[in-house]
Design a protein around this motif. Structure first.
Motif, PDB file in Angstrom:
ATOM      1  N   HIS A 166     -29.626  86.951  70.593  1.00 50.42           N
ATOM      2  CA  HIS A 166     -28.305  86.528  71.062  1.00 50.42           C
ATOM      3  C   HIS A 166     -28.479  85.484  72.178  1.00 50.42           C
ATOM      4  O   HIS A 166     -29.314  85.673  73.079  1.00 50.42           O
ATOM      5  CB  HIS A 166     -27.517  87.723  71.585  1.00 50.42           C
ATOM      6  N   PRO A 167     -27.717  84.396  72.141  1.00 53.34           N
ATOM      7  CA  PRO A 167     -27.874  83.347  73.163  1.00 53.34           C
ATOM      8  C   PRO A 167     -27.793  83.857  74.594  1.00 53.34           C
ATOM      9  O   PRO A 167     -28.476  83.340  75.487  1.00 53.34           O
ATOM     10  CB  PRO A 167     -26.725  82.378  72.853  1.00 53.34           C
ATOM     11  N   ASP A 168     -26.989  84.897  74.832  1.00 53.68           N
ATOM     12  CA  ASP A 168     -26.853  85.425  76.187  1.00 53.68           C
ATOM     13  C   ASP A 168     -28.127  86.108  76.676  1.00 53.68           C
ATOM     14  O   ASP A 168     -28.289  86.340  77.874  1.00 53.68           O
ATOM     15  CB  ASP A 168     -25.702  86.436  76.254  1.00 53.68           C
ATOM     16  N   LYS A 169     -29.038  86.448  75.761  1.00 54.65           N
ATOM     17  CA  LYS A 169     -30.264  87.168  76.124  1.00 54.65           C
ATOM     18  C   LYS A 169     -31.514  86.297  76.012  1.00 54.65           C
ATOM     19  O   LYS A 169     -32.624  86.779  76.272  1.00 54.65           O
ATOM     20  CB  LYS A 169     -30.423  88.405  75.235  1.00 54.65           C
ATOM     21  N   MET A 170     -31.355  85.038  75.622  1.00 52.84           N
ATOM     22  CA  MET A 170     -32.521  84.186  75.401  1.00 52.84           C
ATOM     23  C   MET A 170     -33.329  83.959  76.669  1.00 52.84           C
ATOM     24  O   MET A 170     -34.561  84.072  76.661  1.00 52.84           O
ATOM     25  CB  MET A 170     -32.091  82.846  74.806  1.00 52.84           C
ATOM     26  N   VAL A 171     -32.669  83.637  77.766  1.00 54.15           N
ATOM     27  CA  VAL A 171     -33.390  83.344  79.011  1.00 54.15           C
ATOM     28  C   VAL A 171     -34.117  84.596  79.498  1.00 54.15           C
ATOM     29  O   VAL A 171     -35.258  84.519  79.990  1.00 54.15           O
ATOM     30  CB  VAL A 171     -32.437  82.803  80.086  1.00 54.15           C
ATOM     31  N   GLN A 172     -33.489  85.752  79.351  1.00 48.69           N
ATOM     32  CA  GLN A 172     -34.123  87.011  79.739  1.00 48.69           C
ATOM     33  C   GLN A 172     -35.417  87.231  78.960  1.00 48.69           C
ATOM     34  O   GLN A 172     -36.440  87.617  79.521  1.00 48.69           O
ATOM     35  CB  GLN A 172     -33.141  88.160  79.470  1.00 48.69           C
ATOM     36  N   ALA A 173     -35.381  86.954  77.660  1.00 48.12           N
ATOM     37  CA  ALA A 173     -36.574  87.093  76.821  1.00 48.12           C
ATOM     38  C   ALA A 173     -37.643  86.079  77.228  1.00 48.12           C
ATOM     39  O   ALA A 173     -38.830  86.413  77.349  1.00 48.12           O
ATOM     40  CB  ALA A 173     -36.211  86.921  75.357  1.00 48.12           C
ATOM     41  N   LEU A 174     -37.230  84.838  77.444  1.00 46.68           N
ATOM     42  CA  LEU A 174     -38.171  83.789  77.814  1.00 46.68           C
ATOM     43  C   LEU A 174     -38.838  84.082  79.162  1.00 46.68           C
ATOM     44  O   LEU A 174     -40.024  83.791  79.357  1.00 46.68           O
ATOM     45  CB  LEU A 174     -37.456  82.439  77.867  1.00 46.68           C
ATOM     46  N   HIS A 175     -38.088  84.660  80.077  1.00 43.09           N
ATOM     47  CA  HIS A 175     -38.664  84.965  81.393  1.00 43.09           C
ATOM     48  C   HIS A 175     -39.740  86.035  81.276  1.00 43.09           C
ATOM     49  O   HIS A 175     -40.767  85.979  81.986  1.00 43.09           O
ATOM     50  CB  HIS A 175     -37.573  85.418  82.358  1.00 43.09           C
ATOM     51  N   LYS A 176     -39.553  87.012  80.390  1.00 47.08           N
ATOM     52  CA  LYS A 176     -40.577  88.047  80.199  1.00 47.08           C
ATOM     53  C   LYS A 176     -41.864  87.422  79.647  1.00 47.08           C
ATOM     54  O   LYS A 176     -42.974  87.811  80.026  1.00 47.08           O
ATOM     55  CB  LYS A 176     -40.050  89.136  79.263  1.00 47.08           C
ATOM     56  N   ILE A 177     -41.705  86.453  78.749  1.00 48.42           N
ATOM     57  CA  ILE A 177     -42.876  85.750  78.217  1.00 48.42           C
ATOM     58  C   ILE A 177     -43.523  84.912  79.316  1.00 48.42           C
ATOM     59  O   ILE A 177     -44.756  84.884  79.455  1.00 48.42           O
ATOM     60  CB  ILE A 177     -42.461  84.874  77.024  1.00 48.42           C
ATOM     61  N   TYR A 178     -42.696  84.244  80.103  1.00 51.07           N
ATOM     62  CA  TYR A 178     -43.179  83.412  81.214  1.00 51.07           C
ATOM     63  C   TYR A 178     -44.081  84.218  82.157  1.00 51.07           C
ATOM     64  O   TYR A 178     -45.129  83.734  82.612  1.00 51.07           O
ATOM     65  CB  TYR A 178     -41.965  82.866  81.972  1.00 51.07           C
ATOM     66  N   GLN A 179     -43.714  85.459  82.426  1.00 50.21           N
ATOM     67  CA  GLN A 179     -44.453  86.275  83.397  1.00 50.21           C
ATOM     68  C   GLN A 179     -45.883  86.568  82.952  1.00 50.21           C
ATOM     69  O   GLN A 179     -46.774  86.707  83.788  1.00 50.21           O
ATOM     70  CB  GLN A 179     -43.704  87.592  83.630  1.00 50.21           C
ATOM     71  N   VAL A 180     -46.112  86.673  81.644  1.00 48.28           N
ATOM     72  CA  VAL A 180     -47.462  87.053  81.188  1.00 48.28           C
ATOM     73  C   VAL A 180     -48.355  85.846  80.911  1.00 48.28           C
ATOM     74  O   VAL A 180     -49.560  85.998  80.720  1.00 48.28           O
ATOM     75  CB  VAL A 180     -47.400  87.966  79.936  1.00 48.28           C
ATOM     76  N   ILE A 181     -47.793  84.640  80.876  1.00 42.74           N
ATOM     77  CA  ILE A 181     -48.580  83.431  80.661  1.00 42.74           C
ATOM     78  C   ILE A 181     -49.296  83.038  81.954  1.00 42.74           C
ATOM     79  O   ILE A 181     -48.745  83.149  83.047  1.00 42.74           O
ATOM     80  CB  ILE A 181     -47.687  82.274  80.177  1.00 42.74           C
ATOM     81  N   LYS A 182     -50.543  82.585  81.816  1.00 41.70           N
ATOM     82  CA  LYS A 182     -51.289  82.098  82.970  1.00 41.70           C
ATOM     83  C   LYS A 182     -50.630  80.827  83.519  1.00 41.70           C
ATOM     84  O   LYS A 182     -50.084  80.024  82.750  1.00 41.70           O
ATOM     85  CB  LYS A 182     -52.723  81.741  82.566  1.00 41.70           C
ATOM     86  N   PRO A 183     -50.685  80.588  84.815  1.00 42.96           N
ATOM     87  CA  PRO A 183     -50.268  79.288  85.334  1.00 42.96           C
ATOM     88  C   PRO A 183     -51.050  78.182  84.633  1.00 42.96           C
ATOM     89  O   PRO A 183     -52.281  78.253  84.522  1.00 42.96           O
ATOM     90  CB  PRO A 183     -50.608  79.376  86.818  1.00 42.96           C
TER      91      PRO A 183
END
Length: 275
Positions: A166-183
């Motif tokens: 759902h578009p309203d949850k996309m950023v929330q999902a992306l942020h969880k992925i962002y947290q586990v990626i290395k800088p």
């Protein structure tokens, strides 16, 4: 013509619509009721489980094109480091298994919304728990840090996955992925583009919101403009490196037509922390 959100309404660099297509989109204004929309959201996981129950492992073809499109999936042969990939939305393994066969230096974390899909992956004769960790999760809300450590992933992938959220949850999902990626690591994405042939085929009664539709089986699909995709990615903290439309023509022999497909494809990087 532009919508209130700033997106081009009836054409972009990859696809100019015919007058008939424009008229069809202009006339398709009635949205699915709130009651049904809430039902689709609540039953999203069940609908994907049913999808895999019906289609088992036979619906999607193995994705042998990924290293051609994304060089980031190729490990540097001059280094001995293991390349760690996090695949969000693994389905039945059509992305992971070909890459593991091609490159013994890869390690995969793979998750899917559907437990049935995860079970199919683990039942595959190619599944090797020494080279992959496969688990079920809802990327929009589950805590994945118990399985995937923060700042541990070289490359994350979303291949035709974000569109199902759902578009309203996309950023929330992306942020969880962002947290586990290395800088310095990246998120690679390919998904449905605005005015893709599949979007234009929806009949009335399937529209959930602007560029968001529900299929007959209850699964949903969002169709991205490059601008909209970048907006979601940057809201989650990523920096754009590439973000383009990809045009493909698929011949549908059964219907005797040449199908114009439009995808969005990009690479978004997690920046290094400022000292």
């Amino acid at each position: 013509m532009a919508s209130e959100s700033g997106h081009e309404t009836f054409g972009h660099t990859a696809r100019i619509l015919t007058s008939e297509e424009i008229e069809k989109l202009q006339n398709d204004t009635q949205l699915v009721t709130d009651f049904k929309q809430n039902k689709f959201e609540k039953e999203a996981q069940k609908n994907w489980d049913l999808f895999y129950k019906r289609n088992t492992t036979k619906f999607f073809k193995d994705r042998h094109w990924t290293t051609r499109e994304f060089k980031e999936l190729l490990n540097d042969s001059t280094k001995n480091d293991q390349l760690v990939i996090f695949e969000v939305g693994c389905g039945v393994g059509n992305f992971m298994f070909p890459l593991l066969q091609e490159d013994p230096s890869l390690y995969f974390y793979s998750c899917d919304f559907s437990q049935r899909a995860v079970d199919f992956v683990k039942e595959n004769e190619l599944y090797n728990k020494d080279r992959s960790t496969v688990f079920q999760c809802d990327i929009t809300q589950d805590n994945i840090n118990g399985t995937v450590n923060y700042n541990s992933i070289d490359v994350a992938t979303l291949i035709f996955v974000l569109s199902a959220i759902h578009p309203d949850k996309m950023v929330q999902a992306l942020h969880k992925i962002y947290q586990v990626i290395k800088p310095g690591g990246c998120l690679l994405i390919r998904d449905y583009g605005l005015y893709d042939f599949a979007m234009l085929r929806f009949s009335k009664g399937h529209k959930l919101a602007e560029n968001f539709y529900v299929r007959q089986d209850g699964t949903r699909a969002f169709y991205f403009s490059t601008e909209y995709l970048e907006e979601k990615m940057t809201s989650a903290g990523f920096i754009r490196e590439r973000n383009d439309y990809v045009e493909r023509n698929t011949v549908n022999k059964k219907e005797g037509i040449n199908v114009p497909r439009i995808f969005v494809q990009g690479k978004f990087v997690k920046p290094h922390e400022k000292s």
